[in-house]
Design an enzyme around this catalytic site. Structure first.
Site, PDB file in Angstrom:
ATOM      1  N   TYR A 151      44.657  28.956  35.546  1.00  0.00           N
ATOM      2  CA  TYR A 151      43.494  28.992  36.441  1.00  0.00           C
ATOM      3  C   TYR A 151      42.405  29.917  35.881  1.00  0.00           C
ATOM      4  O   TYR A 151      41.429  30.220  36.552  1.00  0.00           O
ATOM      5  CB  TYR A 151      43.967  29.470  37.821  1.00  0.00           C
ATOM      6  N   LYS A 158      34.953  32.073  39.808  1.00  0.00           N
ATOM      7  CA  LYS A 158      34.919  32.481  41.222  1.00  0.00           C
ATOM      8  C   LYS A 158      34.652  33.991  41.343  1.00  0.00           C
ATOM      9  O   LYS A 158      34.004  34.431  42.291  1.00  0.00           O
ATOM     10  CB  LYS A 158      36.229  32.102  41.918  1.00  0.00           C
TER      11      LYS A 158
END
Ligand SMILES: NC(=O)c1ccc[n+]([C@@H]2O[C@H](COP(=O)([O-])OP(=O)(O)OC[C@H]3O[C@@H](n4cnc5c(N)ncnc54)[C@H](OP(=O)(O)O)[C@@H]3O)[C@@H](O)[C@H]2O)c1
Length: 255
Positions: A151, A158
């Site tokens: 990720y 993010k």
């Protein structure tokens, strides 16, 4: 203060969390601009669902990873409506790979859509909010602060989004624009199916002290609150919606 008659742009609202946000805002009397990238039919279905709640819907195609397309979208909004009250920066994409396999293309694709789009959309939205104030809310994930398998790029994008939220909150405060982010744990959407398939996510209901997975509507409820005047004093924050998963990590480790 009623939100009736306000105008919101929700990026990536043809499906998933974006759609739930569009419907929640529409249920409060807010007119919705539905942005999509690849799936027009989904966006048109969201528009019909929004209209069935008694408000107006407009569908605009734009890849928010492309600055020219962002400009075209905001030019259209400016020409047709002349203003904007709410920007929901929801659209996201990403490449799930281990660090060793990350290349420049994957990095730029993910960062442009997930982080740079907030900057460019907020710049244009702020102009349309001039003299009337506004709300900007983005959607983040727990991967901004916790390490999830494969990720990396999305998590970093993010984290950038959340940092940018803080800067925007301060710089846009004089224009009476409130800027915040909502960060969710795993939410059952098409995106999550992809992550399941790629082995990036596991059934997180057992890891959620609240006893079930987060639903798109849970995220939409908090977004709607941040768009309300009751949330006026919340600025530059990332509100976590995870049923207690992140604070209970160690307590749940033995489960
Ligand atoms: N699902 C989760 O577990 C989870 C957890 C935490 C945070 N989030 C965040 O919540 C947000 C929504 O996620 P989701 O699960 O609802 O995703 P999703 O089901 O995959 O939907 C993504 C949406 O974004 C749109 N989109 C993708 N790339 C775009 C682009 N370049 N320009 C414009 N629109 C684009 C898609 O439109 P088209 O279909 O038209 O391409 C689609 O409507 C994202 O920011 C995601 O990171 C999700």
């Amino acid at each position: 203060m009623s939100l009736q008659g306000k105008l919101a742009l929700v990026t990536g609202s043809g499906r998933g969390i974006g759609k739930a946000i569009a419907l929640k805002l529409a249920s409060q009397g807010i007119n919705i601009i539905i942005n999509y990238f690849r799936h027009r039919e989904n966006a048109e279905q969201t528009a019909r669902d929004v209209e069935s709640l008694g408000v107006k819907a407009e569908v605009i195609k734009a890849n928010v990873g492309d600055p020219e397309k962002i400009d075209e979208m905001f030019d259209m909004i400016g020409t047709k409506f002349g203003c904007l009250d709410i920007l929901i920066n929801n659209a996201a994409s990403g490449v799930g790979r281990p660090v060793a396999d990350i290349d420049v293309k994957a990095w730029e694709w993910t960062m442009d859509i997930n982080a740079r789009a907030l900057l460019l959309c907020a710049q244009r939205a702020a102009k349309l909010m001039e003299g009337r104030g506004g709300k900007i809310v983005s959607i983040s994930s727990l991967g901004s602060r916790f390490v999830l398998p494969n990720y990396t790029i999305v998590g970093v994008s993010k984290a950038a989004l959340e940092a940018l939220t803080r800067y925007l909150a301060i710089e846009l405060a004089p224009q009476n624009i409130c800027v915040n982010t909502v960060a969710a744990s795993a939410v059952e959407t098409e995106a999550l199916k992809f992550y399941f398939k790629e082995g990036l996510a596991k059934d997180s209901s057992q890891l959620t002290p609240a006893g079930r997975m987060v639903a798109p509507e849970d995220v939409a409820n908090i977004v709607a609150f941040l768009c309300s005047e009751e949330a006026f004093m919340i600025r530059g924050q990332t509100i976590i919606v995870d049923g207690g998963t992140s604070v209970g990590l160690f307590a749940l480790a033995g489960k």
